[in-house]
Design an enzyme around this catalytic site. Structure first.
Site, PDB file in Angstrom:
ATOM      1  CB  SER A   1      45.427  35.079  33.794  1.00  0.00           C
ATOM      2  OG  SER A   1      46.245  34.094  34.390  1.00  0.00           O
TER       3      SER A   1
ATOM      4  N   GLY B   1      48.780  31.570  37.959  1.00  0.00           N
ATOM      5  CA  GLY B   1      48.173  32.475  36.980  1.00  0.00           C
ATOM      6  C   GLY B   1      47.553  33.640  37.723  1.00  0.00           C
ATOM      7  CG  ASP B   2      46.514  38.330  37.904  1.00  0.00           C
ATOM      8  OD1 ASP B   2      45.887  38.130  38.965  1.00  0.00           O
ATOM      9  OD2 ASP B   2      46.899  39.469  37.563  1.00  0.00           O
ATOM     10  CD1 TRP B   3      39.715  37.061  38.634  1.00  0.00           C
ATOM     11  CD2 TRP B   3      40.244  37.024  40.817  1.00  0.00           C
ATOM     12  NE1 TRP B   3      38.547  36.981  39.348  1.00  0.00           N
ATOM     13  CE2 TRP B   3      38.840  36.966  40.692  1.00  0.00           C
ATOM     14  CE3 TRP B   3      40.799  37.010  42.092  1.00  0.00           C
ATOM     15  CZ2 TRP B   3      37.992  36.905  41.799  1.00  0.00           C
ATOM     16  CZ3 TRP B   3      39.961  36.955  43.189  1.00  0.00           C
ATOM     17  CH2 TRP B   3      38.574  36.896  43.041  1.00  0.00           C
TER      18      TRP B   3
END
Ligand code: BGC
Length: 724
Positions: free
Chosen positions: A287, A283-285
């Site tokens: 997210s 996942g992104d930061w």
């Protein structure tokens, strides 16, 4: 200069110190066998631990030690610059845990690690996939010196809106070229085998649609119809997956109402089932946690379940996955889903060689060769937008270098410069001084980049300009007006720069404007009133050398825009590959809808003419192929390299109308003055299709048009037919 780690390769270690080599510890066994053996030994908590990634800080070896030694963490991000800390943490994982599962260390090596090269958008303008591959390989090598195993790159988001600051990090607006660059970057970062000590695992990001943020505001909602998702936003990811990217990052945005980091359709249906992606998704930061902010998940626990089930295997920074054991107990998720995510992550760790060589290995870095490559990249990325009266290459030695970027260093590094250091940056002034040894230079800043100007400073610059034969006017935007969370409302020159420009132009001296920016700027007046304009983007540490190479003609310009330049922010989104409308004559009351400069545009130091586009046949059958050609002539006085572009249009398409033009190929052709050459492209019938909303490649018979042209806004279309 990159820091020398204390612990190097220690060869084989018996990870669990029981004197017996378990199957997973045996490098001679196939990865799948090792993964299965290890998974069977792992507790539920250890499995969940593999799914979590934390930010590495200076005190992580103390603060996060307990998490690591209890097997509750699988990865850190933000490794640099401390290889020793990285190795200390790795030692905790490898030697102080029950099973000795190594951590994987990720880092944002985006456009260079220490040797910062042009931002990706600039580099994409080289249209040179070999160059991209060499640069990403260089960045990988430098990253591994401090123990980066995995880079969060390449970013392959299509962007059509220059207000969005992250347009800087991608490869522009075209899915075909974007796909070629995505694949080249993956090859560069990973090589044939990312297990080699000088390579890193690549990560295609941000999956998917992130670049379509409404209003150009980062993180904002995206609404993308299936035809556009399939044909524009997905193809570069697919190309990267086909090139073997080890990982992919799920984006922040919500896509058609469903967050990209909890989107079963894109993550499971498209990525896993249709494309057969075998790596893992991070996942992104935060997210995953942000599924709650989106109003999609009710709480952290539900967010974790939704993201993991959709296919986000590793969670970055937020810690919703810690709730997974409780969710299994409550029967909200099946433990098999967790096991599958663990398998995907372990596979990459095994392939990266982390079980067999957990610590940093010695890697040589040839700093001079790296700088030379970065310099080559700068020259290859500079797009010549105008050159009236052949003011370039510079024919005079009396030069005024004016503007806030004349002596600037730090801002030339660009938005993701990793360990790039401002003091290593060659300023434009320094680069020109080195290139024009006997030059007489006058330098004045004129005004700051964004702050208001003082009349005195502008006057002083005007005075210097008057004394020179030619003015190099260095203008632009700061590095961090582009990149993440750096969107703009206006696309003109910031601060007092337009005022400075007007005053300098009023001197009557020929003005060569050099623009440093992370996005296309809406600068019609600059284009009109400058004698020459060179778009230099944010070029990295070799900025001054590379730009001077082009200005002096040591290297002739070859770059082409990969993103349209709007005239005004009101035209945005602006891109060449739009659809026909029912009423194409409809236009703005106060201006035109035509871009200021189209995709594919870029001048050289010579001129080329294109003959008519010819076909090897008027009709072709399914399964057949057609050769499309033209005669290209260098009509100027200098040798030059032209980028001939093949554009296609499917005249009538029942599964969904096709863009007015689509890039289908290009060739870089070098010709001597007066020389002509036949340029031809062969297209197979099966290349004439498009993606259906349900992900099938469909080729419809009918009329097609094609042209070979110097950019997306020129060239006469000619027609051929595809028979049923
Ligand atoms: C960015 C990613 C980046 C990650 C880790 C996020 O904020 O969107 O592109 O890889 O941070 O630094």
């Amino acid at each position: 200069t990159l820091g020398k780690p204390e612990m190097h390769h220690r060869g084989w270690i018996d990870l669990n110190k029981n004197g017996v080599k378990d199957a997973y510890e045996d490098p001679a066994l196939p990865t799948e066998t090792r993964v299965a053996d290890l998974l069977a030994r792992m507790s539920r908590e250890e499995r969940v631990g593999q799914l979590l990634q934390k930010l590495m800080t200076d005190t992580s070896d103390k603060k996060d030690a307990a998490l690591v030694t209890s097997g509750q963490l699988g990865s850190f991000l933000g490794v640099a610059p401390d290889a020793n800390l990285r190795n200390r943490l790795q030692r905790l994982a490898v030697e102080e845990t029950r099973l000795g599962i190594p951590l994987i260390f990720g880092f944002d090596t985006i456009h260079g690690f220490r040797t910062t090269y042009p931002i990706p958008l600039g580099l994409s303008c080289s249209w040179d996939t070999t160059l991209v591959e060499r640069l990403t390989a260089m960045a990988a090598r430098e990253s591994t010196v401090v123990g980066v195993d995995w880079t969060f790159a390449p970013m392959v988001d299509i962007a059509r809106d220059p207000r969005w600051g992250r347009i800087a990090e991608g490869n522009g607006e075209d899915p075909y070229l974007g796909g070629l660059i995505a694949a080249a970057s993956v090859r560069g970062f990973q090589g044939n085998d990312y297990g080699r000590p000088d390579r890193v695992v690549a990560c295609l990001k941000h999956y998917v649609g992130y670049g379509a943020a409404e209003g150009g505001r980062d993180y904002n909602t995206t609404e993308i119809g299936l035809p556009t998702l399939r044909n524009i936003y997905l193809p570069p990811f697919r190309a990267g997956v086909e090139a073997g990217a080890g990982t992919l990052m799920a984006a922040f945005n919500s896509l058609n109402g469903v967050p990209a980091s909890g989107n079963r359709f894109t993550l499971d249906q498209v990525l896993r089932r249709e494309w057969g992606f075998g790596g893992f998704v991070v996942g992104d930061w935060e997210s995953v946690g942000e599924l709650v902010h989106h109003g999609y998940a009710a709480d952290k626990a539900e967010a974790g379940v939704l993201s993991l089930t959709a296919g986000v295997d590793m969670e970055m920074v937020s810690e919703c996955y810690r709730e997974l054991p409780a969710m299994i107990d409550q029967k909200k998720i099946d433990s098999a889903v967790i096991d599958e995510a663990v398998r995907r992550i372990l596979r990459v760790k095994f392939k990266k060689g982390l079980f067999d060589q957990p610590y940093t290995a010695p890697v040589e870095v040839d700093v001079a060769a790296h700088r030379a490559l970065a310099r080559e990249a700068v020259a290859a990325s500079c797009v010549l937008l105008k050159n009236e009266g052949a003011v370039l290459p510079l024919g005079t030695r009396s030069i005024a270098i004016i503007g806030p970027f004349a002596e600037e260093q730090a801002e030339l590094l660009g938005c993701w410069h990793a360990l790039g250091n401002a003091k290593d940056v060659v300023s434009l002034h320094a680069g020109l001084k080195a290139a024009v040894k006997k030059g007489k230079f006058r330098v004045a800043r004129g005004c700051p980049i964004i702050e208001p100007a003082s009349a005195k400073e502008i006057d002083a610059a005007v005075k210097q300009a008057k004394k020179a034969d030619v003015v190099i006017l260095a203008l632009g935007e700061p590095a961090l007006w582009a990149g993440e969370n750096n969107h703009r409302l206006d696309l003109g020159l910031p601060g007092a720069q337009q005022q400075l420009f007007d005053r300098i132009v009023a001197t009557g001296k020929p003005v060569v404007t050099v623009l440093f920016a992370g996005r296309p700027l809406a600068i019609p007046a600059v284009l009109e009133k400058s004698a020459a304009v060179l778009m230099a983007w944010h070029p990295g540490i070799e900025a001054g050398h590379g730009v001077a190479d082009v200005l002096t003609g040591k290297v002739a310009p070859t770059a082409r825009l990969t993103t349209s330049f709007p005239r005004s922010v009101g035209q945005v989104p602006v891109h060449y590959n739009h659809l026909h409308t029912s009423r194409p004559f409809s236009d703005y009351k106060d201006g035109t809808r035509e871009a200021l400069l189209p995709f594919g545009f870029g001048l050289t130091y010579t001129t080329f003419t294109y003959g008519p586009t010819r076909f090897s046949r008027d009709t072709l059958a399914m399964g057949g192929a057609i050769t499309i050609s033209t005669t290209l002539t260098n009509t100027g006085k200098a040798a030059g390299t032209e980028t001939a572009q093949l554009y296609l249009h499917d005249v009538a398409c029942l599964q969904g109308a096709r863009p007015v033009r689509e890039l289908k190929g290009f060739q870089r052709v070098t010709l001597a003055p007066g020389e002509s050459r036949e340029v031809s492209f062969t297209l197979r019938a099966d290349e004439l299709g498009s993606w259906s909303p349900d992900g099938k490649w469909v080729v419809e018979p009918g009329r097609f048009e094609a042209t070979i042209a110097p950019n997306a806004a020129s060239g006469e279309m000619a027609a051929f037919a595809l028979q049923p």
